[in-house]
Enzyme design. Structure first.
Site, PDB file in Angstrom:
ATOM      1  CG  ASP A   1       5.222  -0.410  26.226  1.00 18.84           C
ATOM      2  OD1 ASP A   1       6.047  -1.317  26.466  1.00 18.84           O
ATOM      3  OD2 ASP A   1       5.354   0.749  26.678  1.00 18.84           O
ATOM      4  CG  HIS A   2       7.961  -1.328  23.263  1.00 19.17           C
ATOM      5  ND1 HIS A   2       8.983  -1.530  24.169  1.00 19.17           N
ATOM      6  CD2 HIS A   2       7.483  -0.080  23.508  1.00 19.17           C
ATOM      7  CE1 HIS A   2       9.125  -0.447  24.916  1.00 19.17           C
ATOM      8  NE2 HIS A   2       8.220   0.443  24.549  1.00 19.17           N
TER       9      HIS A   2
ATOM     10  CB  CYS B   1       6.442   4.462  25.523  1.00 23.68           C
ATOM     11  SG  CYS B   1       7.577   3.490  26.543  1.00 23.68           S
TER      12      CYS B   1
ATOM     13  CG  ASP C   1       7.007   1.418  30.159  1.00 29.07           C
ATOM     14  OD1 ASP C   1       7.258   1.175  28.969  1.00 29.07           O
ATOM     15  OD2 ASP C   1       7.030   2.569  30.629  1.00 29.07           O
ATOM     16  CG  ASP C   2      10.693  -0.337  28.269  1.00 27.07           C
ATOM     17  OD1 ASP C   2       9.914   0.049  27.372  1.00 27.07           O
ATOM     18  OD2 ASP C   2      11.659   0.342  28.652  1.00 27.07           O
TER      19      ASP C   2
ATOM     20  CG  HIS D   1       4.782   8.171  26.687  1.00 23.48           C
ATOM     21  ND1 HIS D   1       5.720   7.450  27.392  1.00 23.48           N
ATOM     22  CD2 HIS D   1       5.383   9.340  26.351  1.00 23.48           C
ATOM     23  CE1 HIS D   1       6.846   8.143  27.467  1.00 23.48           C
ATOM     24  NE2 HIS D   1       6.662   9.287  26.845  1.00 23.48           N
TER      25      HIS D   1
END
Length: 501
Positions: A333-334, A83, A44-45, A137
């Site tokens: 995810d990004h 997300c 995540d992130d 998510h």
């Protein structure tokens, strides 16, 4: 003179030949049709600020280790830098527009109820499909997808609540309560709690146990493991903080790109604002350098914490003897802004927010390679199908990256596309917004067009950035006569992408 060699009839010889031929073919078929396991690791992130991506100051030995076992994509991009939409895309193989979902709370089965997800396709083809940690998510009213998994997903919140009542020796296996000030969590925290009490350590522990258990099954597996760090709050044990000297951490310049669109960025991150000590600086517009440095330090420590958990998974595969028959995909995810432009978090079409880490390790493919070729997270679904010999569903909007795995210089697409909405919600389902920004990169230039959601022919603004020397946006070149040909070329490429999708 006659010898004592026994005589064989023609039929007997034929039978022997058929026996050995059949046995050889069976052996070959067993080798070629043996299904490979999938270890699908989501973070995540996580922005691609890792040692294996060229950030030599980052302490990420286990992600680096995975990169040496496979192919690292230097130019991989998410489909929307937040997300839920990003995870929806990689899991369904559909872009946000195909699902009409751009928010955090809408469950994708509401808009595409019959779509076959990535793990569901493997489950339908004889795999045991399981998940541990955060894959879909599930916050903001959203939910997990039961159809994706062979068994109910492991609920970490429920597990931790149960662990509050279970002592192992003198240690309770749960993350210690984080300190609050005025009922707000700290955005970063150097924890003195044992590492095994951290949420991501609990996820890694459960995942390693599942690897051991799945080895005993007479089926291949698709195991999805999702880690929560380095998502806010940046909480990690002291030993990971101590890997980084705060004096060496450089706070980015608080300078917005010249001539940027008013739609380009969210000036103040609501995601960060809810934590203690942040909102007081909203009127100033920027965080002070000392606070910024502490946040960056916490992010780095969190990345190293997650890296250690990934090491546990890799060790478990090797110890179980499954490594040589397991495809591993690691993805974020990004991206994430760490003070660049004086801003934080994601929620934009910028290079820093849309670019994601992606590493694929597959048996029988070149190892320790990197590729400059463009890739999108939506490409992961068809790639895993091809690697596993599983038929690709007809709805997929991505392209297989197998040609790049075979030859890192191969090109499967000329642009990667992301999108982000702006404006107020204009319907009760919260699926449409007033303005949509579509953004493409060809590996050097990034073009973004902001247009009316309901009337796409109504163009509101345009951006063009040259990333030849840096991933940082410095000047919007869309109105420069010198770049008019590049602007037209990129806009035509965007139109082709939108027409295809």
């Amino acid at each position: 003179m006659r010898t004592n060699i026994p005589e064989f009839s023609a039929s007997c010889i034929l039978a022997i030949c058929l026996f050995f031929s059949t046995g050889l073919k069976a052996q070959q078929n067993n080798i070629s049709t043996k299904k490979k396991n999938i270890l699908f690791i989501a973070i995540d992130d996580l922005r691609p600020e890792l040692n294996c991506y060229g950030a030599s100051y980052m302490k990420t030995p286990n992600i680096d280790r995975l990169a040496k076992q496979g192919l690292l994509f230097k130019n991989a991009y998410c489909q929307q830098a937040v997300c839920a939409p990003s995870r929806n895309s990689i899991m369904t193989g559909l872009r946000p527009d195909a699902m009409k979902i751009y928010d955090l709370g809408t469950f994708f089965r509401k808009t595409v109820p019959d779509v076959v997800t990535l793990p569901q396709q493997f489950k339908n083809n004889g795999y045991i499909s399981e998940t541990v940690g955060k894959i879909y998510h599930t916050g903001h009213g959203n939910q997990d997808d039961d159809l994706s998994w062979s068994v109910p997903s492991w609920n970490i919140t429920e597990s931790i609540n149960n662990l509050k009542r279970v002592k192992r020796g003198d240690t309770i296996r749960l993350e210690s309560s984080l300190p609050k000030i005025n009922d707000k969590l700290l955005p970063y925290y150097k924890s003195n709690a044992p590492e095994e009490q951290m949420v991501d350590a609990v996820i890694a522990d459960m995942a390693t146990k599942r690897i051991q258990a799945l080895k005993k099954q007479d089926k291949p597996f698709f195991l999805a493991v999702g880690f929560k760090l380095p998502h806010l709050p940046f909480v990690a044990p002291a030993k990971y903080w101590d890997l980084y000297n705060p004096d060496d951490i450089i706070v980015p310049k608080k300078t917005e790109p010249e001539g940027t669109s008013k739609y380009a960025f969210v000036r103040w991150s609501g995601e960060l604002q809810k934590y203690h000590g942040i909102e007081q600086y909203k009127s100033e517009g920027y965080l002070p350098n000392e606070l910024s440095r502490n946040l960056i330090h916490g992010y780095y420590a969190s990345v190293s914490m997650v890296d250690a958990q990934i090491g546990k998974l890799l060790n478990a595969l090797e110890k179980s003897g499954l490594k040589e028959n397991t495809i591993i995909v690691l993805w974020g995810d990004h991206g994430w802004k760490l003070g660049e432009y004086g801003m934080w978090s994601k929620h934009s079409n910028s290079e820093l927010d849309t670019r994601s880490p992606l590493i694929i390790s597959a048996p029988d493919f070149p190892k320790g390679k990197t590729s400059e070729s463009l890739a999108e997270l939506v490409d992961v679904y068809p790639t895993l199908c091809d690697l596993s010999g599983i038929q690709k569903p007809g709805h997929l909007q991505g392209k297989s990256l197998v040609p790049i795995l075979e030859n890192p210089k191969a090109i499967v697409k000329h642009v990667a596309m992301s999108q982000y909405p702006r404006g107020k919600f204009i319907d009760t389902n919260k699926t449409k917004q007033e303005v949509m920004g579509y953004s493409i990169t060809d590996g050097r230039y990034r073009f973004t067009r902001w247009q009316s959601y309901e009337n796409p022919k109504l163009i509101i603004d345009k951006e063009l950035y040259d990333h030849k020397d840096s991933r940082i946006d410095t000047k919007n070149l869309a109105n420069s006569e010198k770049y008019s040909k590049e602007l037209m070329r990129m806009e035509n490429l965007l139109n082709e992408m939108l027409d295809k999708n």
